[in-house]
Design a protein around this motif. Sequence first.
Motif, mmCIF file in Angstrom:
data_model
loop_
_atom_site.group_PDB
_atom_site.id
_atom_site.type_symbol
_atom_site.label_atom_id
_atom_site.label_comp_id
_atom_site.label_asym_id
_atom_site.label_seq_id
_atom_site.Cartn_x
_atom_site.Cartn_y
_atom_site.Cartn_z
ATOM 1 N N ARG A 438 0.825 -1.215 0.000
ATOM 2 C CA ARG A 438 0.000 0.000 0.000
ATOM 3 C C ARG A 438 0.850 1.253 0.000
ATOM 4 O O ARG A 438 0.529 2.241 -0.673
ATOM 5 C CB ARG A 438 -0.939 -0.025 1.207
ATOM 6 N N ARG A 439 1.948 1.233 0.752
ATOM 7 C CA ARG A 439 2.817 2.416 0.783
ATOM 8 C C ARG A 439 3.512 2.616 -0.569
ATOM 9 O O ARG A 439 3.716 3.746 -1.005
ATOM 10 C CB ARG A 439 3.846 2.288 1.893
ATOM 11 N N ALA A 450 10.656 1.470 -9.249
ATOM 12 C CA ALA A 450 11.928 0.770 -9.409
ATOM 13 C C ALA A 450 12.192 -0.046 -8.152
ATOM 14 O O ALA A 450 11.526 0.129 -7.117
ATOM 15 C CB ALA A 450 13.058 1.764 -9.656
ATOM 16 N N GLU A 451 13.177 -0.930 -8.213
ATOM 17 C CA GLU A 451 13.536 -1.716 -7.037
ATOM 18 C C GLU A 451 13.957 -0.811 -5.892
ATOM 19 O O GLU A 451 13.719 -1.130 -4.717
ATOM 20 C CB GLU A 451 14.647 -2.701 -7.382
ATOM 21 N N ALA A 452 14.537 0.335 -6.216
ATOM 22 C CA ALA A 452 14.931 1.295 -5.178
ATOM 23 C C ALA A 452 13.731 1.786 -4.381
ATOM 24 O O ALA A 452 13.845 2.069 -3.177
ATOM 25 C CB ALA A 452 15.671 2.477 -5.814
ATOM 26 N N ASP A 453 12.569 1.899 -5.022
ATOM 27 C CA ASP A 453 11.357 2.301 -4.302
ATOM 28 C C ASP A 453 10.952 1.241 -3.289
ATOM 29 O O ASP A 453 10.569 1.559 -2.157
ATOM 30 C CB ASP A 453 10.216 2.542 -5.290
ATOM 31 N N LEU A 454 11.039 -0.029 -3.688
ATOM 32 C CA LEU A 454 10.718 -1.106 -2.755
ATOM 33 C C LEU A 454 11.672 -1.088 -1.569
ATOM 34 O O LEU A 454 11.240 -1.191 -0.408
ATOM 35 C CB LEU A 454 10.789 -2.449 -3.474
ATOM 36 N N LEU A 455 12.969 -0.938 -1.822
ATOM 37 C CA LEU A 455 13.943 -0.897 -0.731
ATOM 38 C C LEU A 455 13.682 0.284 0.195
ATOM 39 O O LEU A 455 13.788 0.158 1.421
ATOM 40 C CB LEU A 455 15.352 -0.819 -1.311
ATOM 41 N N ALA A 456 13.329 1.429 -0.374
ATOM 42 C CA ALA A 456 13.069 2.621 0.439
ATOM 43 C C ALA A 456 11.862 2.416 1.340
ATOM 44 O O ALA A 456 11.887 2.782 2.534
ATOM 45 C CB ALA A 456 12.870 3.830 -0.469
ATOM 46 N N VAL A 457 10.802 1.842 0.823
ATOM 47 C CA VAL A 457 9.600 1.626 1.621
ATOM 48 C C VAL A 457 9.848 0.560 2.688
ATOM 49 O O VAL A 457 9.402 0.694 3.832
ATOM 50 C CB VAL A 457 8.417 1.245 0.707
ATOM 51 N N LEU A 458 10.549 -0.499 2.320
ATOM 52 C CA LEU A 458 10.886 -1.519 3.315
ATOM 53 C C LEU A 458 11.649 -0.908 4.491
ATOM 54 O O LEU A 458 11.357 -1.195 5.660
ATOM 55 C CB LEU A 458 11.713 -2.631 2.670
ATOM 56 N N GLU A 459 12.625 -0.077 4.204
ATOM 57 C CA GLU A 459 13.410 0.544 5.277
ATOM 58 C C GLU A 459 12.564 1.531 6.067
ATOM 59 O O GLU A 459 12.651 1.604 7.307
ATOM 60 C CB GLU A 459 14.635 1.234 4.688
ATOM 61 N N GLN A 460 11.706 2.276 5.364
ATOM 62 C CA GLN A 460 10.868 3.265 6.038
ATOM 63 C C GLN A 460 9.913 2.612 7.030
ATOM 64 O O GLN A 460 9.734 3.100 8.152
ATOM 65 C CB GLN A 460 10.079 4.047 4.985
ATOM 66 N N LEU A 461 9.312 1.494 6.649
ATOM 67 C CA LEU A 461 8.303 0.872 7.498
ATOM 68 C C LEU A 461 8.886 -0.106 8.513
ATOM 69 O O LEU A 461 8.309 -0.301 9.585
ATOM 70 C CB LEU A 461 7.266 0.150 6.631
ATOM 71 N N SER A 462 10.010 -0.731 8.182
ATOM 72 C CA SER A 462 10.576 -1.730 9.094
ATOM 73 C C SER A 462 11.637 -1.158 10.011
ATOM 74 O O SER A 462 11.972 -1.765 11.033
ATOM 75 C CB SER A 462 11.183 -2.881 8.291
#
Length: 612
Positions: A438-439, A450-462
């Motif tokens: 959702r984020r 991009a994959e960078a967006d996934l990594l950024a959201v993972l770090e932001q939420l976790s």
Amino acid sequence: MRRNAAPAIHYRVEVANLHAHLFTVTLTVAQPATRQTLRLPVWIPGSYLVREFAKNLQNLQCRQGKRKLEVQQLDKASWQMDCKPGEPLVMQYEVYANDPSVRTAWLDADRGFFNGTSLCLQVDGQCDTPHQLELVAGEYMDDWSVATSLEPVKVNKRGFGRYCADNYDTLVDCPVEMGPFWSGNFTACGIPHRFVVAGAPPSFDGAQLLADSQAICEAEIRFWHAGCTKKNSKTGSKDEGQSPIPYRSYVFMLNAVAEGYGGLEHRNSTALICKRADLPRLPRTTLAPTVHKQPEGYTQLLGLISHEYFHTWNVKRLRPAELARYDYTQENYTELLWFFEGFTSYYDDLLLRRAGRIDNATYLKLLTKTVNGVAQTPGRKVQTVAQASFDAWIKYYRQDENTPNATVSYYTKGSLVGLCLDLTLRAEGKTTLDAVMRRLWIRCDGGPMAEADLLAVLEQLSGRSYARELAQWVHSTQDLPITTLLEKHGIQVHQEPNQVAQQLGLRVKEGNGLFIQHVLRGGVAEQAGFASGDEWIAIQALGNSNSAWRLQSLDDFTLYAGNAKKVTATVARDKRLLALSLSLPKASQAVRLAVRDAALVDAWLAPQPDPQ
């Protein structure tokens, strides 16, 4: 686009000959260029293979007024002509439509279907102008109707008439179904949905299909939107209100056939194909009524519906940055299909569970099949799932006898990457993959990522980086930590003997003989000299020279091999009979998943409260 505005591009599609499988297309370009080029796509988004649709185009003619124009073919799928300024250009051509898949076009006396990528030439320089499609009912089509997600302009009660699209991309992303099909409707979270089924038998239970599809659609709409607030990805501030549902209506088009399975996603519709025997059935009231039970394949059909509907968000809108704008003339490469197809594959069955269409035991049975399927693919040690995504154009859609040894599926391994991410996030207790999805939708504004967006959201939420996990799980050939993660979430992982085919290192086709399809790398069958295409005729256990046994299936192998450690296998290859010495291995293991801690399992699998 204004509904009554004169279209810059107009396509008139009519039936030339039902029995010859020919559509006639008349394309009118209101303001052609002085030197106008037109092209037919070579692929269709969502199916990553150059399919050469132009091979089915014939009898192309071109004129302006009464003047016939000379058409120069530039390449396999492009044509050019010199035009007089200010005068409409009219092209007429036929398209042969005899492919029953969801990817191209079909026409016979019982049904018509097409994707715009198969019928509609792209007008260079005018792809972003309004387009109009006119559907004309032909002779012997009095009982036919139309289903499409295109916006109607002026249509009759059966759906024939004129439809509009803002641009070429929208036009070709709305397939058209025609025929005397079954049709039903339901509303999901306030959004009207239509479901049409071609080829349904008299036993078909349409009400059951509508009820189950409604539950799936509502679960997925709530997954993406209920309780969401739109967040500015740059400032971190929140705007009040929910993220809007990105479509006003939706159409499912299902073709039921004797043998077949598949689907292709579109922005507000999907084309599906399934076995007729897998449709839900009405309770039997005659011919010895029995306990009413839906076909086993019906669960697979519901999983397909769930998968293609999830794509409405994940790949049709939230999509690889490399596919921000489709280039229909050539391959469009991305390494992210493990995310867009794989994560969609993770959620298709999971959301069936959350929609109450299956229980925990059924979900774990489906997951067991995926886990074992990936573990039993030697290609997982050869190709990363990111490489598999990039190579889809030459490997996934062009499978051969070596495919299991050289590649891994971005669908199945990608779904297990999603599983591992979700269970790791849940174990750490700060977020879930649901929240990450959702984020991402909000961060990328429902668009390219991009994959960078996934990594950024993972770090932001976790609260930590997941670069190491993605490097290991996506960009290397290391095995995934599936067993450890499942056990942490209340799943018991049992070890049990593999099927005979896997123990031998074979994939076979049974029926009217036993035929070898794949010889798996490193297995005893490869060591013995088996080859794809062999017919396995007989075995003889060593030390028992008087007993050779004819094989029809692998069950016969276990019957006649007994406890022998070696057998002689007789195979036919190129009309020669060969004797192969086959040493039998120790039993290899597969996994079977079961519930150990129901509370932990339900926290993951059971229907979730609306996200806040």
